[in-house]
Design an enzyme around this catalytic site. Structure first.
Site, PDB file in Angstrom:
ATOM      1  N   ASP A  47      55.583  47.002  38.786  1.00  0.00           N
ATOM      2  CA  ASP A  47      54.685  46.146  39.577  1.00  0.00           C
ATOM      3  C   ASP A  47      55.433  44.898  40.043  1.00  0.00           C
ATOM      4  OD1 ASP A  47      52.852  47.533  37.458  1.00  0.00           O
ATOM      5  OD2 ASP A  47      51.457  46.867  38.991  1.00  0.00           O
ATOM      6  N   GLU A  70      48.858  41.043  44.283  1.00  0.00           N
ATOM      7  CA  GLU A  70      48.132  41.059  43.020  1.00  0.00           C
ATOM      8  C   GLU A  70      48.795  40.230  41.917  1.00  0.00           C
ATOM      9  OE1 GLU A  70      47.073  44.961  41.628  1.00  0.00           O
ATOM     10  OE2 GLU A  70      45.753  44.113  40.106  1.00  0.00           O
ATOM     11  N   ASP A 123      49.250  45.378  47.322  1.00  0.00           N
ATOM     12  CA  ASP A 123      49.142  45.855  45.942  1.00  0.00           C
ATOM     13  C   ASP A 123      50.467  46.544  45.620  1.00  0.00           C
ATOM     14  OD1 ASP A 123      48.464  46.704  43.457  1.00  0.00           O
ATOM     15  OD2 ASP A 123      46.467  47.403  44.008  1.00  0.00           O
ATOM     16  N   ILE A 125      51.680  47.963  42.993  1.00  0.00           N
ATOM     17  CA  ILE A 125      51.387  49.309  42.479  1.00  0.00           C
ATOM     18  C   ILE A 125      49.882  49.394  42.339  1.00  0.00           C
ATOM     19  CG2 ILE A 125      51.516  50.932  40.560  1.00  0.00           C
ATOM     20  CD1 ILE A 125      54.261  50.282  40.064  1.00  0.00           C
ATOM     21  N   ASP A 126      49.281  50.166  43.227  1.00  0.00           N
ATOM     22  CA  ASP A 126      47.851  50.407  43.116  1.00  0.00           C
ATOM     23  C   ASP A 126      47.690  51.669  42.268  1.00  0.00           C
ATOM     24  OD1 ASP A 126      45.109  50.276  43.592  1.00  0.00           O
ATOM     25  OD2 ASP A 126      45.276  51.643  45.294  1.00  0.00           O
ATOM     26  N   THR A 128      47.936  51.424  38.664  1.00  0.00           N
ATOM     27  CA  THR A 128      48.953  51.265  37.611  1.00  0.00           C
ATOM     28  C   THR A 128      48.712  52.257  36.469  1.00  0.00           C
ATOM     29  OG1 THR A 128      49.000  48.926  38.165  1.00  0.00           O
ATOM     30  CG2 THR A 128      50.127  49.554  36.168  1.00  0.00           C
ATOM     31  N   ASP A 272      43.102  46.430  47.273  1.00  0.00           N
ATOM     32  CA  ASP A 272      42.787  47.805  46.879  1.00  0.00           C
ATOM     33  C   ASP A 272      42.196  48.608  48.036  1.00  0.00           C
ATOM     34  OD1 ASP A 272      43.633  47.760  44.225  1.00  0.00           O
ATOM     35  OD2 ASP A 272      41.747  46.887  43.528  1.00  0.00           O
TER      36      ASP A 272
HETATM   37  P1  AMP Z   1      41.468  53.637  41.327  1.00  0.00           P
HETATM   38  O1  AMP Z   1      42.821  54.145  41.038  1.00  0.00           O
HETATM   39  O2  AMP Z   1      40.900  54.108  42.625  1.00  0.00           O
HETATM   40  O3  AMP Z   1      40.529  53.825  40.191  1.00  0.00           O
HETATM   41  O4  AMP Z   1      41.600  52.092  41.588  1.00  0.00           O
HETATM   42  C1  AMP Z   1      42.500  51.280  40.918  1.00  0.00           C
HETATM   43  C2  AMP Z   1      42.052  49.871  41.122  1.00  0.00           C
HETATM   44  O5  AMP Z   1      40.770  49.683  40.572  1.00  0.00           O
HETATM   45  C3  AMP Z   1      42.893  48.845  40.450  1.00  0.00           C
HETATM   46  O6  AMP Z   1      43.906  48.423  41.315  1.00  0.00           O
HETATM   47  C4  AMP Z   1      41.937  47.720  40.129  1.00  0.00           C
HETATM   48  O7  AMP Z   1      42.139  46.620  40.975  1.00  0.00           O
HETATM   49  C5  AMP Z   1      40.584  48.298  40.415  1.00  0.00           C
HETATM   50  N1  AMP Z   1      39.590  48.047  39.364  1.00  0.00           N
HETATM   51  C6  AMP Z   1      39.752  47.433  38.179  1.00  0.00           C
HETATM   52  N2  AMP Z   1      38.577  47.349  37.512  1.00  0.00           N
HETATM   53  C7  AMP Z   1      37.643  47.923  38.307  1.00  0.00           C
HETATM   54  C8  AMP Z   1      36.221  48.130  38.187  1.00  0.00           C
HETATM   55  N3  AMP Z   1      35.552  47.758  37.110  1.00  0.00           N
HETATM   56  N4  AMP Z   1      35.591  48.734  39.213  1.00  0.00           N
HETATM   57  C9  AMP Z   1      36.267  49.130  40.306  1.00  0.00           C
HETATM   58  N5  AMP Z   1      37.608  48.968  40.474  1.00  0.00           N
HETATM   59  C10 AMP Z   1      38.291  48.369  39.494  1.00  0.00           C
HETATM   60 MG    MG Z   2      45.089  48.124  42.834  1.00  0.00          MG
END
Ligand code: AMP
Ligand code: MG
Length: 326
Positions: A47, A70, A123, A125-126, A128, A272
Site C-alpha cells: 500500500d 488513502e 486507492d 491498493i483497493d 487490501t 473506492d
Molecule cells: P470490497 O473489496 O469491494 O469489499 O471493498 C474494499 C473497500 O471497502 C475498502 O477499500 C474499504 O475502504 C471499504 N470498506 C471498509 N469498511 C467498509 C464497510 N463497513 N462498508 C463498506 N465498505 C467498507
Molecule cells: Mg479501498
C-alpha cells in the site's frame, strides 16, 4: 482529454508501475509484512510503496494538482515500524532509484484529505484484504474536476483477462475518459479493447457481483433481492473495484453494495468508487446509490450524500432500484 494526454499517459504508467511493485511484494512476502493501522484494517508494504510511486509521478507531472489518497506516513514514521519503512524503501528503490526512507514518506504525504476543484483520488491498493489472501485487488486512480470524474485508471493484477476464461491469463488494465469510452488492455501491453456492458434485459438473467467481506455489504439483503427478481445464478464474490471492471466488460450485470448491518451508517470513500464508476459508465453502465442518487464525489473523502452503491448495465437499473425498496 484523449489517450495521448499527459494525464492519461502518466496515470497509466504510474498505475502499471505500482502494480508491478505490488505483485513483486506479493510474491516475496505473501502474508508477512503487514501492520495494523489504528482502524485495524490491514495495510501492507505494498500500500505504502504503491502510494509513494504514484504520488511522486503525479506531483512531478502536475505540481499544482491535489492528491487525495488513502494512506499517510504517520504509522510508517513510528520508530517501531522502521523495519517496514526500510522494506518499503527497498521496493520503491527498484522503480525510483533515489528513494530514501525520508523521501518515501514525503512522497506518500503529497496526499492530503482535502478535496479541491481538481484533484486525483487514489486507492493505492483497493481490496487490501483480497491482496493479503492472494485474491483480487486493484490500484485505482481517478482525476476529478468540479465533482465529476474525468479519467479513471484501474490496474487489476490478478484479474483474468478473458471474461470467459477465469483460469486463463491474468492482469488487466482498465481506463476510461469522460465521453471517450472505456477500455481494457493486458497489463503487459497489447491492443486495447473497447468495453461495453451486457445487453441483458430480463432481470432473472442478472449475474450479480458483490464484496467478499461480509462487513462491506449486506449479503443476506442481496440474496433477498436475488430471490425477489428470480435470479438463479449465484452471485460472484470479488474484492475491490475489479467488480466495476467486470460489469464494464459485460461479464456481470449488477454490482450491488447495500451497507452491511454490521456498519449500517458506513459512508463510502471516494477512492473506492471514483475510478471504477467512470469505467462502468463509459462502457454504457449506470452507477447510483441504492436510493437512485448519482454519486456525489464533491463533499470530502466520505460520500456523505450517498447510501450504498448500485452498478448495472443501465437497462436493468430502474427495475433493480425498485426491487431494492423492500
Ligand atoms: P470490497 O473489496 O469491494 O469489499 O471493498 C474494499 C473497500 O471497502 C475498502 O477499500 C474499504 O475502504 C471499504 N470498506 C471498509 N469498511 C467498509 C464497510 N463497513 N462498508 C463498506 N465498505 C467498507
Ligand atoms: Mg479501498
Amino acid at each position: 482529454m484523449d489517450e495521448n494526454s499527459l494525464e492519461v499517459v502518466t496515470a497509466i504508467q504510474a498505475t502499471i508501475t505500482a502494480s508491478v511493485l505490488c505483485q513483486k511484494i506479493n510474491r516475496d512476502l505473501a502474508r508477512r509484512g503487514s501492520i495494523l493501522k489504528s482502524d485495524r484494517s490491514p495495510v501492507t508494504i505494498a500500500d505504502y510503496g504503491s502510494q509513494a510511486i504514484i504520488c511522486k509521478w503525479i506531483k512531478e507531472k502536475f505540481p499544482c494538482d491535489a492528491i487525495v489518497a488513502e494512506e499517510d506516513s504517520t504509522d510508517l514514521r513510528n520508530p517501531a515500524h522502521s523495519r517496514i519503512l526500510e522494506q518499503v524503501t527497498h521496493y520503491v528503490n527498484d522503480f525510483v532509484p533515489d528513494a530514501s526512507p525520508e523521501r518515501v514518506c514525503s512522497w506518500i504525504d503529497f496526499s492530503s484529505h482535502v478535496v479541491t476543484d481538481r484533484f486525483w483520488a487514489l486507492d493505492p491498493i483497493d481490496g487490501t484484504k483480497g491482496f493479503l489472501r492472494g485474491d483480487q485487488y486493484a490500484i485505482a486512480l481517478a482525476l476529478i474536476e468540479n465533482g465529476f470524474v474525468r479519467l479513471g485508471v484501474m490496474a487489476c493484477p490478478n484479474l483474468y483477462v478473458e471474461k470467459d476464461r477465469p483460469d486463463g491469463k491474468r492482469g488487466c488494465l482498465f481506463f476510461a475518459m469522460k465521453g471517450k469510452g472505456s477500455f481494457q488492455m493486458d497489463m503487459d501491453g497489447g491492443e486495447k479493447r473497447v468495453l461495453s456492458v451486457s445487453k441483458i434485459e430480463n432481470p432473472s438473467e442478472t449475474f450479480m457481483t458483490e464484496s467478499v467481506e461480509p462487513d462491506h455489504a449486506d449479503h443476506l439483503f442481496h440474496q433477498r433481492l436475488a430471490e425477489k427478481l428470480n435470479i438463479l445464478r449465484p452471485s460472484l464474490r470479488m474484492d475491490s473495484q475489479a467488480k466495476y471492471g467486470i460489469v464494464a466488460r459485460g461479464e456481470a450485470t449488477l454490482y450491488l453494495r447495500v451497507p452491511s448491518p454490521s456498519e449500517p451508517g458506513y459512508k463510502e470513500k471516494i477512492w473506492d468508487h471514483a475510478a471504477g464508476s467512470i469505467i462502468a459508465e463509459e462502457a454504457g453502465g449506470r452507477v447510483t446509490d441504492v436510493l437512485g442518487h448519482p454519486l456525489d464525489l464533491s463533499c470530502g473523502i466520505k460520500m456523505e450524500n450517498n447510501h450504498g452503491i448500485v452498478v448495472s448495465n443501465g437497462i436493468l437499473h430502474d427495475i433493480i432500484l425498485e426491487a431494492l425498496k423492500m
